[in-house]
Design an enzyme around this catalytic site. Sequence first.
Site, PDB file in Angstrom:
ATOM      1  N   LYS A  29       3.083  66.978  94.512  1.00  0.00           N
ATOM      2  CA  LYS A  29       2.011  66.189  93.878  1.00  0.00           C
ATOM      3  C   LYS A  29       1.860  64.898  94.666  1.00  0.00           C
ATOM      4  CE  LYS A  29      -0.825  66.202  90.315  1.00  0.00           C
ATOM      5  NZ  LYS A  29      -1.504  67.325  89.656  1.00  0.00           N
ATOM      6  N   LYS A  32       5.151  75.442  86.815  1.00  0.00           N
ATOM      7  CA  LYS A  32       3.788  75.951  86.625  1.00  0.00           C
ATOM      8  C   LYS A  32       3.422  76.918  87.747  1.00  0.00           C
ATOM      9  CE  LYS A  32       0.896  72.753  85.773  1.00  0.00           C
ATOM     10  NZ  LYS A  32      -0.128  71.715  85.683  1.00  0.00           N
ATOM     11  N   SER A  50      -6.512  77.795  93.093  1.00  0.00           N
ATOM     12  CA  SER A  50      -6.269  77.139  94.384  1.00  0.00           C
ATOM     13  C   SER A  50      -5.515  78.091  95.314  1.00  0.00           C
ATOM     14  CB  SER A  50      -5.443  75.868  94.190  1.00  0.00           C
ATOM     15  OG  SER A  50      -6.286  74.775  93.913  1.00  0.00           O
ATOM     16  N   ASN A  82     -13.224  67.041  84.619  1.00  0.00           N
ATOM     17  CA  ASN A  82     -13.297  68.420  85.107  1.00  0.00           C
ATOM     18  C   ASN A  82     -12.683  69.424  84.125  1.00  0.00           C
ATOM     19  OD1 ASN A  82     -11.419  70.513  86.896  1.00  0.00           O
ATOM     20  ND2 ASN A  82     -13.577  70.482  87.444  1.00  0.00           N
ATOM     21  N   ASP A 137      -7.109  66.138  91.298  1.00  0.00           N
ATOM     22  CA  ASP A 137      -6.547  65.854  89.968  1.00  0.00           C
ATOM     23  C   ASP A 137      -7.420  64.707  89.431  1.00  0.00           C
ATOM     24  OD1 ASP A 137      -3.919  66.405  88.203  1.00  0.00           O
ATOM     25  OD2 ASP A 137      -4.229  64.256  88.151  1.00  0.00           O
ATOM     26  N   THR A 148      -9.344  75.411  85.714  1.00  0.00           N
ATOM     27  CA  THR A 148      -8.323  74.862  84.804  1.00  0.00           C
ATOM     28  C   THR A 148      -8.817  74.926  83.356  1.00  0.00           C
ATOM     29  OG1 THR A 148      -7.674  73.389  86.586  1.00  0.00           O
ATOM     30  CG2 THR A 148      -6.784  72.912  84.416  1.00  0.00           C
TER      31      THR A 148
HETATM   32  P1  NAP Z   1     -10.912  63.888  85.634  1.00  0.00           P
HETATM   33  O1  NAP Z   1     -12.000  64.815  86.028  1.00  0.00           O
HETATM   34  O2  NAP Z   1     -10.700  62.645  86.393  1.00  0.00           O
HETATM   35  O3  NAP Z   1     -11.115  63.568  84.081  1.00  0.00           O
HETATM   36  C1  NAP Z   1     -10.188  62.847  83.322  1.00  0.00           C
HETATM   37  C2  NAP Z   1     -10.843  62.554  81.993  1.00  0.00           C
HETATM   38  O4  NAP Z   1      -9.886  62.007  81.085  1.00  0.00           O
HETATM   39  C3  NAP Z   1     -11.972  61.535  82.091  1.00  0.00           C
HETATM   40  O5  NAP Z   1     -12.933  61.863  81.138  1.00  0.00           O
HETATM   41  C4  NAP Z   1     -11.251  60.221  81.738  1.00  0.00           C
HETATM   42  O6  NAP Z   1     -12.112  59.200  81.279  1.00  0.00           O
HETATM   43  C5  NAP Z   1     -10.394  60.741  80.622  1.00  0.00           C
HETATM   44  N1  NAP Z   1      -9.275  59.861  80.323  1.00  0.00           N
HETATM   45  C6  NAP Z   1      -8.403  59.272  81.146  1.00  0.00           C
HETATM   46  N2  NAP Z   1      -7.513  58.571  80.476  1.00  0.00           N
HETATM   47  C7  NAP Z   1      -7.826  58.733  79.165  1.00  0.00           C
HETATM   48  C8  NAP Z   1      -7.276  58.292  77.955  1.00  0.00           C
HETATM   49  N3  NAP Z   1      -6.208  57.497  77.929  1.00  0.00           N
HETATM   50  N4  NAP Z   1      -7.847  58.717  76.800  1.00  0.00           N
HETATM   51  C9  NAP Z   1      -8.930  59.523  76.806  1.00  0.00           C
HETATM   52  N5  NAP Z   1      -9.505  59.960  77.923  1.00  0.00           N
HETATM   53  C10 NAP Z   1      -8.952  59.574  79.077  1.00  0.00           C
HETATM   54  O7  NAP Z   1      -9.490  64.625  85.657  1.00  0.00           O
HETATM   55  P2  NAP Z   1      -9.178  66.159  85.377  1.00  0.00           P
HETATM   56  O8  NAP Z   1      -9.067  66.845  86.689  1.00  0.00           O
HETATM   57  O9  NAP Z   1     -10.072  66.703  84.335  1.00  0.00           O
HETATM   58  O10 NAP Z   1      -7.692  66.055  84.809  1.00  0.00           O
HETATM   59  C11 NAP Z   1      -7.406  65.870  83.434  1.00  0.00           C
HETATM   60  C12 NAP Z   1      -5.976  66.279  83.142  1.00  0.00           C
HETATM   61  O11 NAP Z   1      -5.782  67.660  83.514  1.00  0.00           O
HETATM   62  C13 NAP Z   1      -4.896  65.518  83.906  1.00  0.00           C
HETATM   63  O12 NAP Z   1      -3.737  65.438  83.096  1.00  0.00           O
HETATM   64  C14 NAP Z   1      -4.602  66.422  85.088  1.00  0.00           C
HETATM   65  O13 NAP Z   1      -3.326  66.212  85.644  1.00  0.00           O
HETATM   66  C15 NAP Z   1      -4.689  67.777  84.402  1.00  0.00           C
HETATM   67  N6  NAP Z   1      -4.919  68.924  85.298  1.00  0.00           N
HETATM   68  C16 NAP Z   1      -6.021  68.959  86.106  1.00  0.00           C
HETATM   69  C17 NAP Z   1      -6.200  70.071  86.898  1.00  0.00           C
HETATM   70  C18 NAP Z   1      -7.438  70.215  87.750  1.00  0.00           C
HETATM   71  O14 NAP Z   1      -7.631  71.293  88.315  1.00  0.00           O
HETATM   72  N7  NAP Z   1      -8.292  69.218  87.853  1.00  0.00           N
HETATM   73  C19 NAP Z   1      -5.281  71.116  86.904  1.00  0.00           C
HETATM   74  C20 NAP Z   1      -4.197  71.051  86.044  1.00  0.00           C
HETATM   75  C21 NAP Z   1      -4.018  69.951  85.240  1.00  0.00           C
HETATM   76  P3  NAP Z   1     -12.660  58.081  82.276  1.00  0.00           P
HETATM   77  O15 NAP Z   1     -13.756  58.737  83.043  1.00  0.00           O
HETATM   78  O16 NAP Z   1     -13.106  56.987  81.390  1.00  0.00           O
HETATM   79  O17 NAP Z   1     -11.504  57.665  83.158  1.00  0.00           O
END
Ligand code: NAP
Length: 460
Positions: free
Chosen positions: A140, A128, A392, A255, A180, A224
Amino acid sequence: MKVMETGEENQTRIVKDFVNRLFNSVQIHNPNEWEFQQAVKEVLDSLIPVLEKNPLYINQAVLERMIEPERMITFRVPWVDDKGNVKVNRGYRVQFSSAIGPYKGGLRFHPSVNASIIKFLGFEQIFKNSLTGQPIGGGKGGSDFDPKGKSDLEIMRFCQSFMTELSRHIGPDVDVPAGDIGVGAKEIGYMFGQYKKIKGAYEAGVLTGKGIGYGGSLGRKEATGYGTVYFVEEMLKDQGLGFKDSTVVVSGSGNVSIYAMEKAIQFGAKVVACSDSSGYIYDQNGINLDTVKQLKEVKNARISEYIKEHQDAIYQEGCSGIWTIPCDIALPCATQNELSQEAATMLVSNGVKAVGEGANMPSTQEAVNTFIAHNVLFAPAKAANAGGVAVSALEMAQNSSRLAWTLEEVDMKLQGIMKDIYSKSMKASKDYDAPGNLVVGANIAGFLKVAEAMIDQGII
Ligand code: NAP
């Protein structure tokens, strides 16, 4: 009668045997690490045509070296809860590849975190980060700490303890973590404060995703989700389609999901569903994003509360049902393996046209195969969600130059980067006889740059 193999068939067979042997050895050396094995298998299968064209990558053991992290650090994280009880969690940082820049990748705080999850995420980050065109290697980290239900002070004490150990291993030119799942600006702030105190120096570029007032970049929070939608829009445009007037389903409400929804709505789509780990909401009038932001960014509440304010909407317990909702575009933005083959089949039979992965590896391998077999436009995570790490890297550039760019400047750069990733991935898919297969294209385009750097730098 024995059919004679042509030279080309022979070469293909040799490479496939090599890939099978290599994957067997990955399974033996990383037992029970299912997510890591899944991520490696997908990349190895995509790279067969590259290895056929360039045996140097086999001779120089480029893949064996790429699959073995340069370093995997695990450590104890002791902290004290509000009642005075001593708690212990496990911390991780995998420094996978520094071939093209300092290790770069987020930190995840979630009870499911283990070595396999950290290694799959770190491995994918290599490709990536390479795709972004910026000088960043792959890494990571995280912990099995669960921030849910913890007070701010508990989160602060945990973050400080985590950073007390992590600070020995990171630095602006060494390894630059970010957020993350479970790690946002608040946690990054606590960790930055502790790092600064330990080092006795203001090294702004050691972490990204910081608050805007102390070295964070405008546009990082949105990057993202926005980037995923920019990428999918580019993919749709190539087919004469677009987000405008389409129906969209987005999983998660964190997020990535919130800002994917925001950009999709700005592009004229109607987002009808989103979820959290307890269940999903369906609003036929279109999700009211202000309500979702209020619930998730301000009140830290469950998504089920949405229906209190929007009586037409419905809430369903359980997450996977979200994929039964008919839509034109599906954006899985929650977590790994959240979209199964059964869900993919349902989406296809409901006429989905495009899928864009905002989360990391959200679709199982069988789900990806289903989409590709049914000619659904498919934007794989390594390419589609690279906007976060790309911004980032822009934050690192601003920190190094002690400048702060405007939101417009950052967003323009993000759009340019996502377009570039799309064209690189598409070109590689065509160059290697899988036209339009962006899984193959992204893996190959990401791999080639890192592989060439590794060869130039010798066997290290
Ligand atoms: P986040 O803000 O912590 O949000 C995660 C979301 O997914 C929350 O709404 C959580 O619900 C929900 N969730 C977790 N497990 C679930 C499941 N089994 N089924 C349905 N919903 C579920 O995290 P995020 O930063 O948005 O990251 C989300 C994904 O994007 C991850 O795979 C991460 O690795 C990827 N990502 C993030 C970034 C970034 O910049 N943040 C960059 C690239 C990729 P709850 O609140 O109930 O736990």
